[in-house]
Design a protein around this motif. Structure first.
Motif, PDB file in Angstrom:
ATOM      1  N   PHE A 198     -13.735  13.721   4.654  1.00  0.00           N
ATOM      2  CA  PHE A 198     -12.885  14.224   5.722  1.00  0.00           C
ATOM      3  C   PHE A 198     -12.145  13.060   6.389  1.00  0.00           C
ATOM      4  CE2 PHE A 198     -11.674  15.931   9.794  1.00  0.00           C
ATOM      5  CZ  PHE A 198     -11.394  17.267   9.539  1.00  0.00           C
ATOM      6  N   ILE A 199     -12.872  11.977   6.663  1.00  0.00           N
ATOM      7  CA  ILE A 199     -12.260  10.798   7.280  1.00  0.00           C
ATOM      8  C   ILE A 199     -11.238  10.183   6.321  1.00  0.00           C
ATOM      9  CG2 ILE A 199     -12.718   8.435   8.056  1.00  0.00           C
ATOM     10  CD1 ILE A 199     -15.405   9.546   9.187  1.00  0.00           C
ATOM     11  N   ASP A 200     -11.600  10.046   5.044  1.00  0.00           N
ATOM     12  CA  ASP A 200     -10.662   9.494   4.050  1.00  0.00           C
ATOM     13  C   ASP A 200      -9.385  10.329   3.980  1.00  0.00           C
ATOM     14  OD1 ASP A 200     -12.497   7.530   3.409  1.00  0.00           O
ATOM     15  OD2 ASP A 200     -13.186   8.516   1.564  1.00  0.00           O
ATOM     16  N   THR A 201      -9.544  11.635   3.948  1.00  0.00           N
ATOM     17  CA  THR A 201      -8.396  12.531   3.857  1.00  0.00           C
ATOM     18  C   THR A 201      -7.533  12.436   5.112  1.00  0.00           C
ATOM     19  OG1 THR A 201      -9.659  14.041   2.465  1.00  0.00           O
ATOM     20  CG2 THR A 201      -7.698  14.935   3.522  1.00  0.00           C
ATOM     21  N   SER A 202      -8.166  12.417   6.272  1.00  0.00           N
ATOM     22  CA  SER A 202      -7.412  12.307   7.526  1.00  0.00           C
ATOM     23  C   SER A 202      -6.632  11.001   7.572  1.00  0.00           C
ATOM     24  CB  SER A 202      -8.353  12.387   8.728  1.00  0.00           C
ATOM     25  OG  SER A 202      -8.986  13.638   8.769  1.00  0.00           O
TER      26      SER A 202
ATOM     27  N   LEU B 152      -2.554  10.524   7.749  1.00  0.00           N
ATOM     28  CA  LEU B 152      -1.903   9.730   8.790  1.00  0.00           C
ATOM     29  C   LEU B 152      -1.031   8.634   8.193  1.00  0.00           C
ATOM     30  CD1 LEU B 152      -4.728   9.336  11.452  1.00  0.00           C
ATOM     31  CD2 LEU B 152      -2.610  10.625  11.683  1.00  0.00           C
ATOM     32  N   ASN B 153      -1.549   7.938   7.189  1.00  0.00           N
ATOM     33  CA  ASN B 153      -0.761   6.892   6.535  1.00  0.00           C
ATOM     34  C   ASN B 153       0.490   7.468   5.882  1.00  0.00           C
ATOM     35  OD1 ASN B 153      -2.587   4.912   7.288  1.00  0.00           O
ATOM     36  ND2 ASN B 153      -3.685   4.962   5.346  1.00  0.00           N
ATOM     37  N   ARG B 154       0.342   8.609   5.269  1.00  0.00           N
ATOM     38  CA  ARG B 154       1.476   9.258   4.606  1.00  0.00           C
ATOM     39  C   ARG B 154       2.531   9.671   5.629  1.00  0.00           C
ATOM     40  NH1 ARG B 154       3.874   9.287  -0.243  1.00  0.00           N
ATOM     41  NH2 ARG B 154       3.398  11.152  -1.380  1.00  0.00           N
ATOM     42  N   LEU B 155       2.102  10.220   6.754  1.00  0.00           N
ATOM     43  CA  LEU B 155       3.045  10.601   7.804  1.00  0.00           C
ATOM     44  C   LEU B 155       3.775   9.379   8.358  1.00  0.00           C
ATOM     45  CD1 LEU B 155       0.985  13.290   9.741  1.00  0.00           C
ATOM     46  CD2 LEU B 155       3.027  13.668   8.353  1.00  0.00           C
ATOM     47  N   GLU B 156       3.049   8.275   8.546  1.00  0.00           N
ATOM     48  CA  GLU B 156       3.680   7.046   9.022  1.00  0.00           C
ATOM     49  C   GLU B 156       4.731   6.560   8.031  1.00  0.00           C
ATOM     50  OE1 GLU B 156       0.741   4.082   9.888  1.00  0.00           O
ATOM     51  OE2 GLU B 156      -0.047   5.202  11.595  1.00  0.00           O
ATOM     52  N   GLN B 157       4.405   6.590   6.739  1.00  0.00           N
ATOM     53  CA  GLN B 157       5.363   6.162   5.716  1.00  0.00           C
ATOM     54  C   GLN B 157       6.595   7.056   5.724  1.00  0.00           C
ATOM     55  OE1 GLN B 157       3.142   6.245   2.069  1.00  0.00           O
ATOM     56  NE2 GLN B 157       2.134   4.289   2.462  1.00  0.00           N
TER      57      GLN B 157
END
Length: 90
Positions: A63-67, A71-76
């Motif tokens: 769950f933490i890895d996916t979250s 978040l990283n994808r949204l930032e990119q």
């Protein structure tokens, strides 16, 4: 009154942001608990067996890895949209 609203106070803005972050964190923990409970808990008992404990541990880690991935994808995505719009203005 000098015409400034309460939102112009940097301390108030910082407090609101901190409270907002706490709220988002609590929502994330609640969601994680709900997902992992449904996935791992077959029958509640007085203590967790090793299989259930391992399941919870793995579930929380995924769950933490996916979250974090999201978040990283949204930032990119935001960065690429920002550079795209800056290029459009040039």
């Amino acid at each position: 009154m000098d015409g400034q609203g309460a939102t112009d106070d940097p301390r108030l803005q910082q407090f609101i942001e901190m409270e907002s972050q706490k709220h988002r964190f609590q929502q994330l923990v609640h969601q994680m608990t709900e997902v992992c409970w449904e996935k791992c808990m077959d029958k509640p008992g007085p203590k967790l067996d090793s299989r259930t404990e391992t399941c919870f541990s793995n579930c929380v880690e995924r769950f933490i890895d996916t979250s974090q991935f999201i978040l990283n994808r949204l930032e990119q995505t935001q960065k690429s949209k920002g550079s795209f719009s800056e290029n459009m203005l040039d």
